[in-house]
Each structure stands twice: as structure tokens, then as C-alpha cells.
Design an enzyme around this catalytic site. Structure first.
Site, PDB file in Angstrom:
ATOM      1  N   GLU A  20      -9.945  -7.637  10.200  1.00  0.00           N
ATOM      2  CA  GLU A  20      -8.855  -8.438  10.492  1.00  0.00           C
ATOM      3  C   GLU A  20      -9.314  -8.682  12.863  1.00  0.00           C
ATOM      4  OE1 GLU A  20      -7.542 -11.357  10.552  1.00  0.00           O
ATOM      5  OE2 GLU A  20      -7.036 -12.316  12.058  1.00  0.00           O
ATOM      6  N   ARG A  33      -4.468 -21.135  11.323  1.00  0.00           N
ATOM      7  CA  ARG A  33      -3.433 -21.167  12.386  1.00  0.00           C
ATOM      8  C   ARG A  33      -4.009 -21.506  13.296  1.00  0.00           C
ATOM      9  NH1 ARG A  33      -4.428 -15.371   8.735  1.00  0.00           N
ATOM     10  NH2 ARG A  33      -3.149 -16.311   7.252  1.00  0.00           N
ATOM     11  N   TYR A  76      -2.595  -9.848  16.207  1.00  0.00           N
ATOM     12  CA  TYR A  76      -1.846  -8.748  14.824  1.00  0.00           C
ATOM     13  C   TYR A  76      -3.939  -7.733  15.118  1.00  0.00           C
ATOM     14  CZ  TYR A  76      -3.064  -6.806  10.425  1.00  0.00           C
ATOM     15  OH  TYR A  76      -3.119  -6.010   9.655  1.00  0.00           O
ATOM     16  N   SER A 118      -8.213  -2.432  10.439  1.00  0.00           N
ATOM     17  CA  SER A 118      -8.013  -4.270   9.569  1.00  0.00           C
ATOM     18  C   SER A 118      -9.334  -4.743   9.644  1.00  0.00           C
ATOM     19  CB  SER A 118      -6.766  -4.721   9.514  1.00  0.00           C
ATOM     20  OG  SER A 118      -6.938  -6.081   9.040  1.00  0.00           O
ATOM     21  N   ASP A 124       1.017  -0.983   0.025  1.00  0.00           N
ATOM     22  CA  ASP A 124       0.391   0.548   0.808  1.00  0.00           C
ATOM     23  C   ASP A 124       0.476   0.993  -0.384  1.00  0.00           C
ATOM     24  OD1 ASP A 124      -1.989  -1.921   0.111  1.00  0.00           O
ATOM     25  OD2 ASP A 124      -2.777  -0.937   2.159  1.00  0.00           O
TER      26      ASP A 124
HETATM   27  P1  NAP Z   1       3.010  -4.473   3.409  1.00  0.00           P
HETATM   28  O1  NAP Z   1       3.332  -4.997   2.725  1.00  0.00           O
HETATM   29  O2  NAP Z   1       3.121  -5.846   4.784  1.00  0.00           O
HETATM   30  O3  NAP Z   1       4.110  -3.562   4.545  1.00  0.00           O
HETATM   31  C1  NAP Z   1       4.195  -3.056   5.426  1.00  0.00           C
HETATM   32  C2  NAP Z   1       5.164  -2.023   5.936  1.00  0.00           C
HETATM   33  O4  NAP Z   1       5.475  -1.652   6.737  1.00  0.00           O
HETATM   34  C3  NAP Z   1       6.356  -2.272   5.049  1.00  0.00           C
HETATM   35  O5  NAP Z   1       7.152  -1.385   3.677  1.00  0.00           O
HETATM   36  C4  NAP Z   1       7.391  -2.688   5.960  1.00  0.00           C
HETATM   37  O6  NAP Z   1       8.779  -2.399   5.912  1.00  0.00           O
HETATM   38  C5  NAP Z   1       6.994  -1.655   7.200  1.00  0.00           C
HETATM   39  N1  NAP Z   1       7.064  -1.936   8.498  1.00  0.00           N
HETATM   40  C6  NAP Z   1       6.555  -3.227   8.752  1.00  0.00           C
HETATM   41  N2  NAP Z   1       7.472  -3.143  10.831  1.00  0.00           N
HETATM   42  C7  NAP Z   1       7.581  -1.910  10.625  1.00  0.00           C
HETATM   43  C8  NAP Z   1       7.893  -1.011  11.593  1.00  0.00           C
HETATM   44  N3  NAP Z   1       8.523  -1.960  12.653  1.00  0.00           N
HETATM   45  N4  NAP Z   1       8.241  -0.022  11.362  1.00  0.00           N
HETATM   46  C9  NAP Z   1       8.367   0.658  10.144  1.00  0.00           C
HETATM   47  N5  NAP Z   1       7.618   0.142   9.002  1.00  0.00           N
HETATM   48  C10 NAP Z   1       7.618  -0.911   8.864  1.00  0.00           C
HETATM   49  O7  NAP Z   1       1.572  -4.623   3.905  1.00  0.00           O
HETATM   50  P2  NAP Z   1       0.201  -3.780   3.270  1.00  0.00           P
HETATM   51  O8  NAP Z   1      -0.510  -4.489   2.893  1.00  0.00           O
HETATM   52  O9  NAP Z   1       1.166  -2.783   2.330  1.00  0.00           O
HETATM   53  O10 NAP Z   1      -1.166  -2.935   4.089  1.00  0.00           O
HETATM   54  C11 NAP Z   1      -0.049  -1.532   4.495  1.00  0.00           C
HETATM   55  C12 NAP Z   1      -1.245  -1.568   5.781  1.00  0.00           C
HETATM   56  O11 NAP Z   1      -2.521  -1.993   5.715  1.00  0.00           O
HETATM   57  C13 NAP Z   1      -0.768  -2.442   7.291  1.00  0.00           C
HETATM   58  O12 NAP Z   1      -0.306  -1.305   9.211  1.00  0.00           O
HETATM   59  C14 NAP Z   1      -1.463  -3.187   7.644  1.00  0.00           C
HETATM   60  O13 NAP Z   1      -1.906  -3.856   8.299  1.00  0.00           O
HETATM   61  C15 NAP Z   1      -2.848  -2.515   7.088  1.00  0.00           C
HETATM   62  N6  NAP Z   1      -4.319  -3.454   5.952  1.00  0.00           N
HETATM   63  C16 NAP Z   1      -3.998  -3.730   5.326  1.00  0.00           C
HETATM   64  C17 NAP Z   1      -4.640  -5.033   4.787  1.00  0.00           C
HETATM   65  C18 NAP Z   1      -4.197  -5.815   3.004  1.00  0.00           C
HETATM   66  O14 NAP Z   1      -5.322  -6.250   2.751  1.00  0.00           O
HETATM   67  N7  NAP Z   1      -3.688  -5.490   2.323  1.00  0.00           N
HETATM   68  C19 NAP Z   1      -5.686  -4.465   5.003  1.00  0.00           C
HETATM   69  C20 NAP Z   1      -6.119  -4.135   5.463  1.00  0.00           C
HETATM   70  C21 NAP Z   1      -5.220  -3.252   7.140  1.00  0.00           C
HETATM   71  P3  NAP Z   1       9.418  -3.536   5.586  1.00  0.00           P
HETATM   72  O15 NAP Z   1       9.036  -4.056   3.773  1.00  0.00           O
HETATM   73  O16 NAP Z   1      11.238  -3.071   5.816  1.00  0.00           O
HETATM   74  O17 NAP Z   1       8.900  -5.075   6.116  1.00  0.00           O
HETATM   75  N1  GDD Z   2      -1.047 -17.020   4.557  1.00  0.00           N
HETATM   76  C1  GDD Z   2      -1.099 -17.893   3.971  1.00  0.00           C
HETATM   77  N2  GDD Z   2      -0.840 -18.887   3.471  1.00  0.00           N
HETATM   78  N3  GDD Z   2      -2.857 -17.625   3.894  1.00  0.00           N
HETATM   79  C2  GDD Z   2      -3.407 -18.943   3.204  1.00  0.00           C
HETATM   80  C3  GDD Z   2      -3.011 -20.040   3.397  1.00  0.00           C
HETATM   81  C4  GDD Z   2      -1.071 -20.113   3.318  1.00  0.00           C
HETATM   82  O1  GDD Z   2      -0.233 -20.732   2.711  1.00  0.00           O
HETATM   83  N4  GDD Z   2      -4.086 -21.377   2.518  1.00  0.00           N
HETATM   84  C5  GDD Z   2      -5.068 -20.709   3.294  1.00  0.00           C
HETATM   85  N5  GDD Z   2      -4.345 -19.348   3.689  1.00  0.00           N
HETATM   86  C6  GDD Z   2      -5.729 -18.286   4.865  1.00  0.00           C
HETATM   87  C7  GDD Z   2      -5.563 -17.844   6.348  1.00  0.00           C
HETATM   88  O2  GDD Z   2      -6.291 -19.004   6.884  1.00  0.00           O
HETATM   89  C8  GDD Z   2      -6.954 -17.340   5.537  1.00  0.00           C
HETATM   90  O3  GDD Z   2      -7.809 -17.459   6.048  1.00  0.00           O
HETATM   91  C9  GDD Z   2      -6.755 -16.625   4.459  1.00  0.00           C
HETATM   92  O4  GDD Z   2      -6.010 -17.751   3.462  1.00  0.00           O
HETATM   93  C10 GDD Z   2      -6.385 -14.676   3.575  1.00  0.00           C
HETATM   94  O5  GDD Z   2      -4.604 -15.440   4.486  1.00  0.00           O
HETATM   95  P1  GDD Z   2      -4.012 -14.002   4.452  1.00  0.00           P
HETATM   96  O6  GDD Z   2      -3.406 -13.454   2.612  1.00  0.00           O
HETATM   97  O7  GDD Z   2      -2.402 -14.358   4.758  1.00  0.00           O
HETATM   98  O8  GDD Z   2      -4.316 -12.602   4.362  1.00  0.00           O
HETATM   99  P2  GDD Z   2      -5.428 -12.401   6.329  1.00  0.00           P
HETATM  100  O9  GDD Z   2      -6.908 -12.373   6.012  1.00  0.00           O
HETATM  101  O10 GDD Z   2      -4.689 -13.441   6.867  1.00  0.00           O
HETATM  102  O11 GDD Z   2      -4.362 -11.439   6.528  1.00  0.00           O
HETATM  103  C11 GDD Z   2      -4.903 -10.127   5.138  1.00  0.00           C
HETATM  104  O12 GDD Z   2      -6.091  -9.294   5.321  1.00  0.00           O
HETATM  105  C12 GDD Z   2      -5.910  -7.888   7.022  1.00  0.00           C
HETATM  106  C13 GDD Z   2      -7.326  -8.009   6.550  1.00  0.00           C
HETATM  107  O13 GDD Z   2      -8.670  -8.247   6.880  1.00  0.00           O
HETATM  108  C14 GDD Z   2      -3.195  -8.699   5.803  1.00  0.00           C
HETATM  109  O14 GDD Z   2      -3.345  -7.915   4.657  1.00  0.00           O
HETATM  110  C15 GDD Z   2      -3.375  -8.255   6.724  1.00  0.00           C
HETATM  111  O15 GDD Z   2      -2.557  -7.395   7.141  1.00  0.00           O
HETATM  112  C16 GDD Z   2      -4.532  -7.229   6.511  1.00  0.00           C
HETATM  113  O16 GDD Z   2      -4.726  -6.814   8.213  1.00  0.00           O
END
Ligand code: NAP
Ligand code: GDD
Length: 323
Positions: free
Chosen positions: A128, A280, A151, A126, A14
Site C-alpha cells: 500500500e 475509498r 495507512y 506494505s 500473520d
Molecule cells: P491483522 O490480521 O489485522 O492483524 C493485526 C494485528 O495487530 C492483530 O493482532 C491486532 O490485534 C494487532 N493490533 C492492532 N492494533 C494494535 C495496537 N495498537 N497494539 C498492538 N497490537 C495491535 O493483520 P495481518 O493481515 O495479520 O497483517 C500483519 C501485519 O502485516 C500488519 O502490520 C499489516 O499492516 C501488515 N501487512 C499485511 C498485509 C496483508 O495483506 N495481510 C500486507 C502487507 C502488510 P487485535 O486482534 O486485538 O485486533
Molecule cells: N475491504 C473491502 N471491502 N475492499 C473492497 C470491497 C469491500 O467491500 N469492495 C471492493 N474492495 C476493494 C478495495 O477498494 C481494494 O481496492 C481491494 O478491494 C482490496 O481491499 P482490502 O481487501 O481491504 O485490502 P487492501 O488492498 O486495501 O489492503 C490490504 O493489503 C495491503 C497490502 O497491499 C491489507 O491487508 C493491508 O493491511 C495491506 O497492507
């Protein structure tokens, strides 16, 4: 005068799209990066030549690193996108998860309160956090929250801290509760990218099989470049608030896998195995969001489930050697 913004997590999925969006809107942009033992800037390397893009080493758990940059930049907007973002990993590093995702947020809020109280603050909340809320979906801003992972707990605590700084100190501390959102830049340990990379490598003869965990969980998957537009919109409102950002459609992991393999003409059942190491301790079985509130201020998702699967597969088919 150019608007100034800081993005934490600028190297993430993001963060990189948000950086592109803000630069395209004429911002002076300051990105915070962690020091790692190897390069982690692949998603933003193309931005370093932009004279309006500046980066710094900082860590959300290291207040002095944050206060130095905030006092120097005095940003109009602070996008807190940095986090330990992997739900499964949060069971293995729970303390670090709370330090980054809760205390790290508190660090930023306190520094802004004391050094730059007019800065608008966005917290990346999130879906989550909903966990297993005990009410039928879809989930909206008033749905009870019952997180199922360190988380989720950490993000819920940060959500409440954001509210406290909004209500108690009158700060512009706003948040979006974003449901899962994906892209070719998604980290390879999240299920969608793990699947899209594996499908491409299997099709190219570079990999034999794919090992996953729970195939029955359901997620409301959106498109990251559209979701960062929602974040920007949330920051441009007159008042800080809470907004759910979601597509309103949910699909099982199995459906994602089926669609991904079918897109390159393969039968997923021949390649996919499951193993308990990806299961998990607690699971969130179903996420489905109701984005009615943000739709009223002008945002709506365009990319549909199949578009997202196909775009991720097409990218990985063209770049099978990417990490
Ligand atoms: P991401 O790709 O995992 O990016 C996370 C970023 O946070 C990376 O730049 C990482 O740096 C940095 N980071 C990790 N630990 C840190 C620390 N201690 N201090 C400073 N920076 C740190 O996640 P994303 O998918 O872009 O998500 C962005 C945000 O939205 C996160 O807060 C996530 O929890 C939240 N979110 C994501 C989703 C989703 O589906 N993607 C949904 C809901 C909320 P490095 O590159 O060095 O690892
Ligand atoms: N990662 C992962 N790896 N997930 C798996 C796998 C696997 O091999 N097999 C099945 N899954 C299932 C997980 O158990 C979960 O139910 C689903 O796939 C999604 O897993 P992730 O893609 O790891 O995402 P998440 O839903 O746990 O978390 C993401 O979405 C959140 C918002 O709802 C992350 O982006 C979080 O940072 C974010 O907040």
C-alpha cells in the site's frame, strides 16, 4: 539454547501463522495481545497449551507495556506484525492509525535501541506504500512510493524509521514490503474473506446477497502461510535489508468474485451489488510485485490465484458459522 522471539499482533492472521512457524522451529515464543472487551484469540487458542508459548497484554501505543516485556525477555528476534491494518478504516481513524503504525514502531525501535540493541527487528511494510507510484508495474524495492491512504502514509513513515535505525544505529532493523496475502484466517472485513464467507453463506441459504465497493481494482494476492516463511527468511539473513514479497500475478476484485461463486456453481451476477459506502476517498487501482530479490535468497510462492480462492471457499463452506 532456544531462540527467543516476540511477536506483536500475534492474534492477527500473520501473527498466528508466524507463531505456529516459530514454535515448529523450536523457538521460545512471546506474543503481545491487546486488551479488548471480548475474546480475540480465536486464531491462537490452539497454541495456549504449548509450554513454549507465552502471551502478555501490551499495546504498540503504550511504551511502558512494551519496555517491561522487552527488558524481561531480551528476545533474539522481534516481529512487528501488529497494526491498524485496514486501509479504508484508516481514513476514518487517521490519528489512531499513525499512532499505532508509525509511533508504535518508533516505540519498539527506541526501546530495542536502549534496552536490547542486539535484538533483530522485523517491520511489516506494505505494498500500500507504493500507492500510485507513477511508473509502470511490477513494483520492486526501488520503485518510488506515493501512498494514497493514512495507512499507506503511516507504513511509509515506519519504513523510513526502520531504515534510519538500521543506517544510523547499526541495528538489525529489516523489512519486507508484502503484497496482499490471504488465508482462511483473513479478517472478515477484507475483500477476499468478505467474499468467501458470503459465497459459503449464500450457498448454505444463510445470506441473500453481497455488497461490495470497487470491483475494478487489481491486487497481487498471495498465501499468508507462505508469506510468513518469507518474513522468517528475511530475519535469518546476515544483513538487514528491504525485500518485496509478492506472487507477480495480479487480478481484479471481479475476477476473485467470479472464481469464488463459480467454485460452488453460482453465477456472481445474481448476488453481487455495489454501494458507494465501500468506496475509498483515494484508491490504489493496481498492485503487482516483482519478488526477484527475495527469490535470490531462496523464497518463492507456490499457491496460485485459483488455489487461494478455492482454499478460502472450501474452508468457509465447511465453517459457515465462523465470524
Ligand atoms: P491483522 O490480521 O489485522 O492483524 C493485526 C494485528 O495487530 C492483530 O493482532 C491486532 O490485534 C494487532 N493490533 C492492532 N492494533 C494494535 C495496537 N495498537 N497494539 C498492538 N497490537 C495491535 O493483520 P495481518 O493481515 O495479520 O497483517 C500483519 C501485519 O502485516 C500488519 O502490520 C499489516 O499492516 C501488515 N501487512 C499485511 C498485509 C496483508 O495483506 N495481510 C500486507 C502487507 C502488510 P487485535 O486482534 O486485538 O485486533
Ligand atoms: N475491504 C473491502 N471491502 N475492499 C473492497 C470491497 C469491500 O467491500 N469492495 C471492493 N474492495 C476493494 C478495495 O477498494 C481494494 O481496492 C481491494 O478491494 C482490496 O481491499 P482490502 O481487501 O481491504 O485490502 P487492501 O488492498 O486495501 O489492503 C490490504 O493489503 C495491503 C497490502 O497491499 C491489507 O491487508 C493491508 O493491511 C495491506 O497492507
Amino acid at each position: 539454547m532456544k531462540k527467543k522471539a516476540i511477536i506483536s499482533g500475534v492474534t492477527g492472521q500473520d501473527g498466528s501463522y508466524m507463531a505456529e512457524l516459530l514454535l515448529s522451529k523450536g523457538y521460545e515464543l512471546h506474543g503481545l495481545m491487546r486488551r479488548l472487551s471480548s475474546f480475540a484469540s480465536g486464531r491462537i487458542d490452539h497454541l495456549f497449551s504449548n509450554p513454549h508459548f507465552h502471551t502478555y497484554h501490551a499495546d504498540l501505543t503504550d511504551s511502558p507495556s512494551l519496555s517491561g516485556i522487552i527488558s524481561k525477555v531480551k528476545p533474539d528476534e522481534f516481529y512487528n506484525l501488529g497494526a491498524m491494518s485496514h486501509v479504508k478504516v484508516s481514513f476514518e481513524v487517521p490519528q489512531y492509525t499513525l499512532e499505532t503504525n508509525t509511533v508504535g514502531v518508533l516505540n519498539v525501535l527506541e526501546i530495542l535501541r536502549t534496552l536490547s540493541p542486539k535484538t533483530k527487528f522485523y517491520q511489516a511494510s506494505s505494498s500500500e506504500m507504493f500507492g500510485v507510484p507513477g511508473v509502470p508495474p511490477p513494483f520492486n524495492e526501488t520503485t518510488p512510493m506515493n501512498p494514497q491512504s493514512p495507512y499507506g502514509v503511516a507504513k511509509l513513515a515506519a519504513f523510513h524509521l526502520t531504515k534510519q535505525y538500521r543506517d544510523g544505529y547499526g541495528m538489525f532493523a529489516t523489512t519486507g514490503i508484502l503484497f496482499n496475502h490471504e488465508s482462511p484466517r483473513r479478517g472478515g472485513t477484507f475483500v477476499t474473506k468478505k467474499v468467501s464467507q458470503a459465497v459459503a453463506r449464500i450457498k448454505h441459504g444463510m445470506q441473500d446477497s453481497l455488497v461490495l465497493g470497487n470491483l475494478d481494482a487489481k491486487r497481487d494476492w498471495g498465501w499468508s502461510p507462505e508469506f510468513v516463511e518469507a518474513i522468517h527468511l528475511i530475519m535469518q539473513q546476515k544483513k538487514p535489508d528491504v525485500y518485496v514479497v509478492a506472487t507477480g500475478e495480479t487480478h481484479t476484485i471481479k475476477e476473485f468474485v467470479e472464481e469464488a461463486f463459480a467454485h460452488v456453481g453460482l453465477d456472481w451476477k445474481k448476488y453481487v451489488k455495489t454501494d458507494k459506502r465501500y468506496i475509498r476517498p483515494n484508491e490504489v487501482p493496481l498492485l503487482l510485485g516483482d519478488a526477484s530479490k527475495i527469490k535470490k535468497i531462496g523464497w518463492k510462492p507456490k499457491m496460485k490465484f485459483k488455489d487461494i480462492v478455492h482454499a478460502m471457499i472450501d474452508y468457509d463452506m465447511a465453517h459457515p458459522h465462523d465470524n
